[in-house]
Design a protein around this motif. Structure first.
Motif, short mmCIF file in Angstrom:
data_model
loop_
_atom_site.label_atom_id
_atom_site.label_comp_id
_atom_site.label_asym_id
_atom_site.label_seq_id
_atom_site.Cartn_x
_atom_site.Cartn_y
_atom_site.Cartn_z
N LEU A 87 34.10 5.36 19.13
CA LEU A 87 34.85 6.27 18.27
C LEU A 87 33.90 7.21 17.53
CD1 LEU A 87 37.54 3.84 16.80
CD2 LEU A 87 37.93 5.74 18.38
N ALA A 88 32.73 6.71 17.15
CA ALA A 88 31.75 7.55 16.46
C ALA A 88 31.20 8.63 17.40
CB ALA A 88 30.61 6.69 15.92
N TYR A 89 31.00 8.29 18.67
CA TYR A 89 30.56 9.29 19.64
C TYR A 89 31.62 10.37 19.80
CZ TYR A 89 26.75 6.18 21.10
OH TYR A 89 25.62 5.40 21.11
N ALA A 90 32.88 9.95 19.91
CA ALA A 90 33.97 10.91 20.04
C ALA A 90 34.06 11.80 18.81
CB ALA A 90 35.30 10.18 20.26
N GLU A 91 33.91 11.21 17.64
CA GLU A 91 33.94 11.98 16.39
C GLU A 91 32.80 12.98 16.34
OE1 GLU A 91 34.93 13.38 12.73
OE2 GLU A 91 36.07 11.74 13.64
N GLU B 69 35.04 12.26 29.99
CA GLU B 69 35.91 13.41 30.16
C GLU B 69 36.86 13.57 28.97
OE1 GLU B 69 37.79 12.86 33.94
OE2 GLU B 69 36.13 13.82 35.01
N MET B 70 37.38 12.48 28.46
CA MET B 70 38.29 12.54 27.33
C MET B 70 37.63 13.16 26.10
SD MET B 70 40.30 8.89 27.55
CE MET B 70 41.31 9.23 26.12
N MET B 71 36.36 12.89 25.91
CA MET B 71 35.65 13.40 24.74
C MET B 71 35.43 14.90 24.79
SD MET B 71 32.86 10.41 23.94
CE MET B 71 33.38 8.70 23.75
N HIS B 72 35.73 15.51 25.94
CA HIS B 72 35.56 16.96 26.07
C HIS B 72 36.89 17.69 26.08
CE1 HIS B 72 31.59 15.48 27.12
NE2 HIS B 72 31.17 16.62 26.64
N GLY B 73 37.90 17.02 25.53
CA GLY B 73 39.15 17.71 25.25
C GLY B 73 40.00 17.97 26.47
N SER C 266 43.45 24.45 16.85
CA SER C 266 42.73 23.80 15.76
C SER C 266 43.00 22.29 15.71
CB SER C 266 43.15 24.43 14.42
OG SER C 266 44.53 24.22 14.19
N ASP C 267 44.02 21.82 16.45
CA ASP C 267 44.34 20.40 16.48
C ASP C 267 43.58 19.63 17.55
OD1 ASP C 267 46.19 20.53 14.40
OD2 ASP C 267 47.80 21.12 15.76
N THR C 268 42.76 20.33 18.35
CA THR C 268 42.04 19.69 19.44
C THR C 268 41.22 18.50 18.96
OG1 THR C 268 41.90 21.76 20.66
CG2 THR C 268 40.37 20.02 21.29
N HIS C 269 40.53 18.66 17.85
CA HIS C 269 39.68 17.61 17.29
C HIS C 269 40.50 16.35 17.06
CE1 HIS C 269 36.45 16.02 14.61
NE2 HIS C 269 37.47 15.51 13.96
N LYS C 270 41.63 16.48 16.39
CA LYS C 270 42.48 15.33 16.07
C LYS C 270 43.06 14.71 17.33
CE LYS C 270 46.58 16.21 14.60
NZ LYS C 270 47.69 16.70 13.74
N HIS C 271 43.53 15.53 18.26
CA HIS C 271 44.17 15.01 19.47
C HIS C 271 43.18 14.27 20.36
CE1 HIS C 271 47.42 18.35 18.98
NE2 HIS C 271 47.62 17.34 18.19
#
Length: 222
Positions: free
Chosen positions: A103-107, A178-182, A198-203
């Motif tokens: 989760l920290a990597y994704a963040e 792949e998921m971590m790149h939106g 702007s919601d990409t980060h949260k999604h």
């Protein structure tokens, strides 16, 4: 000698003799313009003439400051991916559980993407057009580092009975990478109320969190 060539030489002399502030402004303008053009239409489709016209500078200035299109492209990539590599290193230095690490990597990645909105475009272009662009060592380094960190976290999670024992390590790592790149589908196609870029980060973080719920032996808390 034509008036045009005399004008070009005078402009180049101005670039060379100009103060450090002027040179900084010119190089920043070139980098910003190149970042946008390379991200939008791809390295192979951008010409020096296009870059110069968009940046409102003499084409010779690009060669003077960056040596050519390939060198400029490498510099653009360095500005895009160096913060991401640094962010990964900062997470790795923390003592976290496997789920917390992922989760920290994704963040970390989505935070950098928010500041560098073209990063994912460059990353995906590299994967899809690897033969059409020069060696992109920094993208390769970033991708390998992130992938190895994901694999390490998953392996640690399995060893600590945090993740399912029959978890397929490498396919799972590919999915998370792949998921971590939106998303690949732009929001405007969906035309759904409440959705915005702007919601990409949260999604993205939400998608990673839900995926980790599925491989976890216990529920991941929000």
């Amino acid at each position: 000698e034509t008036n045009e060539s005399i004008k070009d030489r005078l402009l180049m002399l101005q670039y060379i003799l100009g103060g450090s502030e002027m040179k900084k402004n010119i190089t920043e303008r070139i980098l910003l313009t190149a970042t946008s053009l390379f991200a939008e239409i791809g390295f192979a489709n951008v010409t020096i003439k296009q870059l110069a016209h968009a940046a409102n500078i003499n084409p010779a200035a690009i060669s003077y400051y960056f040596g050519g299109k390939e060198t400029l492209y490498q510099e653009v990539l360095r500005y895009q991916f160096s913060p991401a590599i640094q962010a990964l290193q900062e997470v790795t230095n923390c003592r976290l559980s496997a789920t917390e690490q992922l989760l920290a990597y994704a963040e970390a990645i989505t935070t950098v993407q928010h500041k560098q909105p073209f990063l994912t475009s460059f990353w995906k272009y590299r994967l899809n057009h690897h033969a059409a662009i020069p060696n992109c060592f920094i993208i390769n380094e970033y991708t390998v580092q992130l992938y190895q960190r994901i694999v390490s976290a998953l392996s640690y999670g399995i060893s600590q009975n945090e993740f399912l024992p029959d978890l397929e390590l490498y396919p799972t790592a590919f999915v998370l990478l792949e998921m971590m790149h939106g998303r690949s589908i732009p929001v405007w196609i969906l035309i759904e109320p409440g959705l915005s870029d702007s919601d990409t980060h949260k999604h993205t973080l939400q998608a990673v969190r839900h995926y980790l719920r599925g491989i976890n032996r216990c529920v991941v808390t929000d």
